[in-house]
Design a protein around this motif. Structure first.
Motif, PDB file in Angstrom:
ATOM      1  N   TYR A 117       0.837  -1.198   0.000  1.00  0.00           N
ATOM      2  CA  TYR A 117       0.000   0.000   0.000  1.00  0.00           C
ATOM      3  C   TYR A 117       0.872   1.247   0.000  1.00  0.00           C
ATOM      4  O   TYR A 117       2.047   1.210   0.353  1.00  0.00           O
ATOM      5  CB  TYR A 117      -1.001   0.020   1.153  1.00  0.00           C
ATOM      6  N   SER A 118       0.263   2.342  -0.430  1.00  0.00           N
ATOM      7  CA  SER A 118       0.959   3.612  -0.533  1.00  0.00           C
ATOM      8  C   SER A 118       0.461   4.570   0.534  1.00  0.00           C
ATOM      9  O   SER A 118      -0.747   4.636   0.807  1.00  0.00           O
ATOM     10  CB  SER A 118       0.729   4.234  -1.917  1.00  0.00           C
ATOM     11  N   HIS A 119       1.384   5.302   1.138  1.00  0.00           N
ATOM     12  CA  HIS A 119       0.987   6.392   2.038  1.00  0.00           C
ATOM     13  C   HIS A 119       0.508   7.574   1.217  1.00  0.00           C
ATOM     14  O   HIS A 119       1.098   7.917   0.183  1.00  0.00           O
ATOM     15  CB  HIS A 119       2.175   6.828   2.889  1.00  0.00           C
ATOM     16  N   ALA A 135      -2.037   8.038  -6.212  1.00  0.00           N
ATOM     17  CA  ALA A 135      -1.580   6.701  -5.833  1.00  0.00           C
ATOM     18  C   ALA A 135      -2.347   5.630  -6.597  1.00  0.00           C
ATOM     19  O   ALA A 135      -1.757   4.655  -7.088  1.00  0.00           O
ATOM     20  CB  ALA A 135      -1.732   6.497  -4.329  1.00  0.00           C
ATOM     21  N   PHE A 140      -1.583   1.558  -7.333  1.00  0.00           N
ATOM     22  CA  PHE A 140      -1.878   1.040  -6.001  1.00  0.00           C
ATOM     23  C   PHE A 140      -3.375   0.799  -5.840  1.00  0.00           C
ATOM     24  O   PHE A 140      -4.193   1.609  -6.257  1.00  0.00           O
ATOM     25  CB  PHE A 140      -1.394   2.021  -4.925  1.00  0.00           C
ATOM     26  N   ILE A 143      -4.314   2.124   0.070  1.00  0.00           N
ATOM     27  CA  ILE A 143      -3.627   3.320   0.546  1.00  0.00           C
ATOM     28  C   ILE A 143      -3.823   3.439   2.050  1.00  0.00           C
ATOM     29  O   ILE A 143      -4.724   2.840   2.626  1.00  0.00           O
ATOM     30  CB  ILE A 143      -4.157   4.598  -0.151  1.00  0.00           C
ATOM     31  N   GLU A 310       3.496  -2.604   4.109  1.00  0.00           N
ATOM     32  CA  GLU A 310       3.781  -1.176   4.086  1.00  0.00           C
ATOM     33  C   GLU A 310       5.135  -0.936   3.415  1.00  0.00           C
ATOM     34  O   GLU A 310       6.039  -1.766   3.511  1.00  0.00           O
ATOM     35  CB  GLU A 310       3.817  -0.644   5.521  1.00  0.00           C
ATOM     36  N   TYR A 335       6.875  -2.257  -8.273  1.00  0.00           N
ATOM     37  CA  TYR A 335       5.468  -2.465  -7.919  1.00  0.00           C
ATOM     38  C   TYR A 335       4.642  -2.568  -9.196  1.00  0.00           C
ATOM     39  O   TYR A 335       4.740  -1.710 -10.077  1.00  0.00           O
ATOM     40  CB  TYR A 335       4.947  -1.321  -7.059  1.00  0.00           C
TER      41      TYR A 335
END
Length: 382
Positions: A117-119, A135, A140, A143, A310, A335
């Motif tokens: 997942y992306s921040h 994102a 992705f 998130i 993460e 990714y």
């Protein structure tokens, strides 16, 4: 084969790398760090080196027990992070010595890839939703965002409404098929946690992380058990003994140990196995550097209950250097549609750019987390 040297490198943006060398030229790398306490952890590694130099690095379990049980005082974030980095480097070195990946050395992978997942972040709701859309446009399918700013023990309705509105706006922006996790970051106390969890149920979240600090878990056990949102925590727990009561409580759905804090590969694998016995999922914590991520992916490869990973690419802390800067081949963390392959190369499966590490270590860092205060002047949880 005998350990001859342990060298730490504090490199931007806020990481600490460790290199272990032996008398036959073998090398292994680890990432021992407590964010904001890099020099303290480096000192702990140096102290551990007295017991490690001259010993066979392939006796990983024995050396872990020596580091943990060999001193009268044990546990806590500093010592366990120092042990973690040493343990990671021992696994990397030993697997390289045998010409296999850490996952293969540990019995072979149970999966080929794992979701990441992306921040996402932003000062305003518009910035946050734009970050979330970007994102998703980047591939992705999951998130995570921070759920709140500073929160008092009993805060205003306006604070609650603002937090819920931001998260609801992200849900609307990305649609129903993207998974959203919300991190309370331990900022929320018991009176507000139950309110926020109830108000966020319509957002259909993947999980809420650290709805309260782990030490306050007992105070909200009933509220967490009754929540329709899965509960995740564990980044500030450092051993099997820390996780034991959390798992036995039955209130946590996903544990998040950080293998750079929770005793490395050796201990984190045991924590994951404990969680599996309670039918609890694993989502390893890793807002750190490339060695830490490689460690997590090797563990994801061998832990059946691992569900998502993460990673720190583009995270707000990475201002001077980012995740891929210290790698010879950044494509190892490629990714694709929200997935990443478990690295199959020897050791941790990555090759580090030692010249870059040395160059950036000369710059170093002194990263500190923000210090917050509430309206009345009292210190707030960050």
């Amino acid at each position: 084969m005998k350990i001859t040297r342990l060298t730490t490198y504090a490199v931007p943006p806020r990481w600490l790398f460790l290199k272990i060398e032996t008398d036959d030229g073998s090398v292994g790398w680890g990432e021992p760090i407590v964010e904001g306490r890099a020099a303290t952890v480096a000192a702990a590694v140096d102290e551990l080196s007295d017991a490690l130099i001259g010993r066979d690095p392939r006796r990983i379990e024995d050396l872990w027990q020596l580091m943990y049980r060999g001193g009268f005082y044990r546990g806590g974030e500093v010592l366990m992070s120092a042990i973690a980095g040493v343990d990671q480097a021992l696994w990397d070195l030993t697997a390289r010595y045998h010409g296999v990946s850490v996952a293969e050395l540990a019995g072979g992978p149970v999966r080929d890839r794992i979701r990441v997942y992306s921040h996402v972040g932003g000062g305003s709701t518009d910035e946050l939703t734009a970050s979330a859309r970007a994102a998703v446009a980047g591939g992705f399918r999951a998130i995570k965002l921070t759920g709140t700013e500073a929160v008092g023990y009993v805060d205003s309705r306006a604070t609650i409404d603002a937090a819920v509105a931001r998260i609801a706006a992200v849900r609307e922006a990305v649609g129903p098929s993207v998974d959203i996790a919300v991190d309370f970051h331990g900022r929320v106390h018991k009176p507000m946690a139950r309110v926020l969890l109830r108000e966020l149920e319509p957002c259909r979240l993947m999980f809420v992380e650290e709805p309260v600090l782990s030490e306050n878990l007992d105070a909200v056990r009933d509220q967490l058990a009754g929540s329709a949102i899965p509960i995740a925590l564990g980044e500030r727990l450092f051993s099997r003994w820390d996780f034991k009561s959390v798992l036995a409580s039955g209130t946590v759905d996903i544990i998040q140990p950080d293998p750079s804090h929770s005793g490395g590969i050796t201990e984190t694998r045991k924590i994951a196995a404990m969680a599996e016995a309670y039918d609890v999922a694993l989502a390893l914590h890793c807002p750190l550097g490339p060695i830490a991520l490689a460690v997590c992916l090797q563990l994801d490869g061998i832990c059946h209950n691992a569900v998502i990973q993460e990673q720190s690419l583009g995270i707000q802390y990475n201002t001077e250097n980012d995740l891929l800067d210290y790698l010879v081949d950044p494509s190892v963390f490629g990714y694709t549609d929200g997935w990443v392959d478990i690295p199959r190369g020897p050791g941790l499966g990555i090759e580090l750019d030692e010249a870059m590490i040395t160059e950036r270590a000369a710059v170093g860092h002194r990263w500190r987390n923000p210090l917050w205060r509430l309206e009345d002047g009292s210190v707030a949880e960050w």
